[in-house]
Design a protein around this motif. Structure first.
Motif, short mmCIF file in Angstrom:
data_model
loop_
_atom_site.label_atom_id
_atom_site.label_comp_id
_atom_site.label_asym_id
_atom_site.label_seq_id
_atom_site.Cartn_x
_atom_site.Cartn_y
_atom_site.Cartn_z
N THR A 1 1.04 -1.17 -0.36
CA THR A 1 -0.02 -0.17 -0.05
C THR A 1 0.95 1.12 0.03
O THR A 1 0.53 2.19 -0.85
CB THR A 1 -0.99 -0.16 1.14
N GLN B 1 1.09 4.23 -2.82
CA GLN B 1 0.88 5.42 -2.58
C GLN B 1 1.98 6.52 -2.94
O GLN B 1 1.73 7.39 -3.90
CB GLN B 1 0.84 5.59 -0.95
N HIS B 2 3.30 5.82 -2.89
CA HIS B 2 4.13 6.71 -3.48
C HIS B 2 4.19 6.62 -5.14
O HIS B 2 4.56 7.79 -5.73
CB HIS B 2 5.66 6.07 -3.25
N LYS C 1 1.71 9.33 -6.09
CA LYS C 1 2.14 10.70 -5.82
C LYS C 1 3.12 11.11 -7.09
O LYS C 1 2.83 12.25 -7.53
CB LYS C 1 2.91 10.94 -4.57
N VAL D 1 -5.44 -2.21 -3.91
CA VAL D 1 -4.62 -0.72 -4.38
C VAL D 1 -5.22 -0.68 -5.81
O VAL D 1 -5.10 -1.80 -6.28
CB VAL D 1 -3.33 -1.13 -4.16
#
Length: 301
Positions: free
Chosen positions: A217, A221-222, A225, A255
């Motif tokens: 997860t 997220q990285h 971004k 995800v």
């Protein structure tokens, strides 16, 4: 009391320097300081002699209190020596030996003094022990801090080298990622990618995660971004290198990348070319290379 002891020890060092210095050098050599080849015997002699003079002057002016301003030149030399040895690859033990190996020659010199009483010898021994222990700890602290700075700089350099942005085609970039993505590395990735997008006016950026061992997860997220930052700069993103194991893990974790993803970099490049109105076609070889020449009838080479 500390001032008197310092003066006495300074006089001791001054009177016995010709014996203290070679004994100290011999102990450093036995400890293996010269075995690594990182420092020559001449350099070690110069460092030892200079420090012995600075120590003598500090003791004469400031007593045996290391916190006294008179010890600043000696501590400055120790700091420079510690930083240099950290860069040269010395171990903490090898660096600390420079100070701690001085104890024995000083103690031997003190025992040679026949005019001192047992009480004076005991007081001087204790003062020298406290003094050299304090200087040794100072040396180790500077060495450790310098090593940490070297490690941080090397990690930053490795991180920058491991996140290259490659131009695949006019307007198409590729960012191959290798290893684990964390917050610090994601920041480096973003900076490199966004700057390259601006420099080459890229329309599409392909983020290849073939070399990323796992996608959890936090890693997702990285990635999101990075994708969002690229879109703000006017470039669409594709993700390639989605292996079956990673796909299963991402589905299990729930995800969603919300971006076009492909199994290989080649597939992602094909999509990028189509989106930019381009195509790669196979060119047939000229007939003269495989068949007879039309004019002469001779076989082509």
């Amino acid at each position: 009391m500390a001032g008197e002891l310092g003066t006495d020890i300074a006089s001791l060092v001054s009177r016995n320097e010709q014996t203290i210095l070679p004994e100290w050098l011999e102990l450093q050599e036995k400890a293996g300081t010269l075995h690594t080849g990182r420092i020559s015997k001449g350099e070690l002699l110069s460092q030892s002699r200079n420090f012995l003079h600075l120590l003598r002057d500090a003791l004469a002016k400031g007593g045996s209190d290391v916190a006294n301003a008179a010890f600043e030149p000696a501590k400055a030399m120790l700091a420079e020596l510690s930083r240099a040895r950290a860069l040269q690859g010395f171990s903490p033990t090898e660096t600390a030996t420079f100070i701690f190996s001085l104890k024995q020659p000083l103690f031997i010199a003190l025992n040679r003094e026949k005019t001192l009483s047992a009480e004076q010898i005991a007081s001087s021994l204790w003062a020298m022990t406290l003094l050299l222990d304090a200087l040794g700890l100072f040396t180790l602290e500077v060495f450790q801090k310098s090593r940490e700075e070297v490690i941080v700089r090397q990690q930053r350099e490795i991180s920058e080298l491991s996140t290259p942005v490659v131009k695949l085609w006019d307007g198409i970039l590729a960012l191959p990622l290798i290893g684990t993505l964390d917050s610090q590395r994601t920041q480096v990735v973003m900076e490199n990618l966004l700057q390259t997008i601006v420099d080459v006016e890229a329309e599409i950026a392909i983020i290849d995660i073939t070399g990323v061992p796992t996608v959890d997860t936090l890693t997702a997220q990285h990635l999101l971004k990075t994708v969002a930052a690229a879109r703000l700069m006017g470039a669409d993103c594709l993700i390639s290198g989605i292996r079956p194991q990673i796909a299963q893990t991402m589905v299990h974790l729930g995800v969603e990348l919300n971006v076009i993803s492909k199994a290989t970099l080649a597939d992602a490049l094909a999509v990028a070319l189509r989106q930019t109105g381009r195509a790669v076609v196979k060119v047939k070889r000229a007939e003269t290379e495989t068949g007879p020449d039309r004019k002469t009838g001779r076989q082509g080479v």
